[in-house]
Design a protein around this motif. Structure first.
Motif, mmCIF file in Angstrom:
data_model
loop_
_atom_site.group_PDB
_atom_site.id
_atom_site.type_symbol
_atom_site.label_atom_id
_atom_site.label_comp_id
_atom_site.label_asym_id
_atom_site.label_seq_id
_atom_site.Cartn_x
_atom_site.Cartn_y
_atom_site.Cartn_z
ATOM 1 N N PRO A 1 0.804 -1.231 0.000
ATOM 2 C CA PRO A 1 0.000 0.000 0.000
ATOM 3 C C PRO A 1 0.829 1.268 0.000
ATOM 4 O O PRO A 1 0.441 2.269 -0.616
ATOM 5 C CB PRO A 1 -0.832 -0.115 1.287
ATOM 6 C CG PRO A 1 -0.119 -1.098 2.130
ATOM 7 C CD PRO A 1 0.527 -2.052 1.187
ATOM 8 N N TYR B 1 0.677 4.104 -2.836
ATOM 9 C CA TYR B 1 0.419 5.512 -2.517
ATOM 10 C C TYR B 1 1.475 6.404 -3.168
ATOM 11 O O TYR B 1 1.160 7.404 -3.818
ATOM 12 C CB TYR B 1 0.416 5.716 -1.002
ATOM 13 C CG TYR B 1 0.431 7.171 -0.603
ATOM 14 C CD1 TYR B 1 -0.744 7.921 -0.608
ATOM 15 C CD2 TYR B 1 1.620 7.801 -0.249
ATOM 16 C CE1 TYR B 1 -0.728 9.267 -0.269
ATOM 17 C CE2 TYR B 1 1.638 9.136 0.100
ATOM 18 C CZ TYR B 1 0.462 9.860 0.085
ATOM 19 O OH TYR B 1 0.484 11.198 0.414
ATOM 20 N N THR C 1 -3.500 5.500 4.668
ATOM 21 C CA THR C 1 -2.572 4.409 4.351
ATOM 22 C C THR C 1 -1.869 3.901 5.598
ATOM 23 O O THR C 1 -1.724 2.684 5.798
ATOM 24 C CB THR C 1 -1.535 4.878 3.314
ATOM 25 O OG1 THR C 1 -2.209 5.374 2.150
ATOM 26 C CG2 THR C 1 -0.615 3.740 2.907
#
Length: 228
Positions: A128, A132, A152
């Motif tokens: 993740p 991002y 996040t």
């Protein structure tokens, strides 16, 4: 009872495919309405299985099912504020999940279970964060950039915490991975919102989220049965 609610939930999901053929304004309204009803069905499903809500964990979980109602209401009442409101609500849902996992006894241990920590970090953290940085970060306004970064970080913490749940193997698998899948689906939605609209992304994340919430209901009910 499970079959009745499960059928109603997925009929509402399938109905969204037909609503997509309506003009833009009507499509937004009816999609939000169907999602509102679906959220209510999920809340009623869990409540009827666990009523009266006996524990704090029960109440926190049903709150995670209620929060999406406010997103649908925002779409209908104030669509211009949806981008930020969507982020806040989903971050709030993940915060509730961290509290649920802690109530279940989850605790991140780096000393005695370092092998597990090193095993889950690449999946729960690096993926993740890289998503991002590479996909979302360059396309975001400053405020939304900060909010999505916070989301996040919360996601990484909640997903890692889930892997340390001190419960049975199968139940733990479904609870932890359902939360991970739900958060991953949200990241796809954010990509669709902030980077570029991808038509195929509109229905796939929604299906993943609904499936995850149904699995979570089964998982939570089974968890309490085992515990009791």
């Amino acid at each position: 009872m499970n079959i009745r609610y499960l059928t109603a939930t997925f009929l509402l999901l399938i109905s969204e495919l037909f609503v997509n053929k309506l003009p833009a304004v009507e499509e937004v309204f009816w999609t939000a309405t169907l999602r509102l009803i679906a959220a209510i069905v999920l809340v009623a499903w869990y409540y009827n299985l666990r009523r009266p809500l006996q524990t704090t964990t029960d109440k926190l979980f049903i709150a995670t099912l209620i929060f999406p109602v406010f997103i649908s209401l925002c779409v209908i009442v104030y669509p211009d504020g949806l981008r930020i409101f969507n982020l806040l609500i989903h971050a709030g849902i993940l915060i509730l999940w961290t509290k649920i996992f802690k109530n279940m006894g989850a605790e991140i241990k780096t000393k005695d279970e370092s092998y597990k920590f090193l095993r889950v970090i690449p999946v729960y953290a690096l993926v993740p964060i890289l998503f991002y940085i590479i996909s979302l970060h360059p396309s975001l306004p400053f405020l939304e950039e900060i909010l999505l970064l916070i989301y996040t970080v919360i996601y990484v913490y909640a997903a890692t915490l889930a892997s340390f749940l001190p419960i049975g193997g199968t139940n733990k698998f479904w609870l932890s991975w359902s939360v991970v899948l739900m958060a991953f689906a949200n990241l796809l939605v954010f990509y669709n919102t902030y980077v570029e609209p991808l038509p195929w992304l509109s229905f796939i994340p929604r299906t993943i989220v609904i499936l995850s919430r149904c699995i979570l209901i089964f998982g939570m009910v089974e968890y309490f049965k085992t515990k009791e």
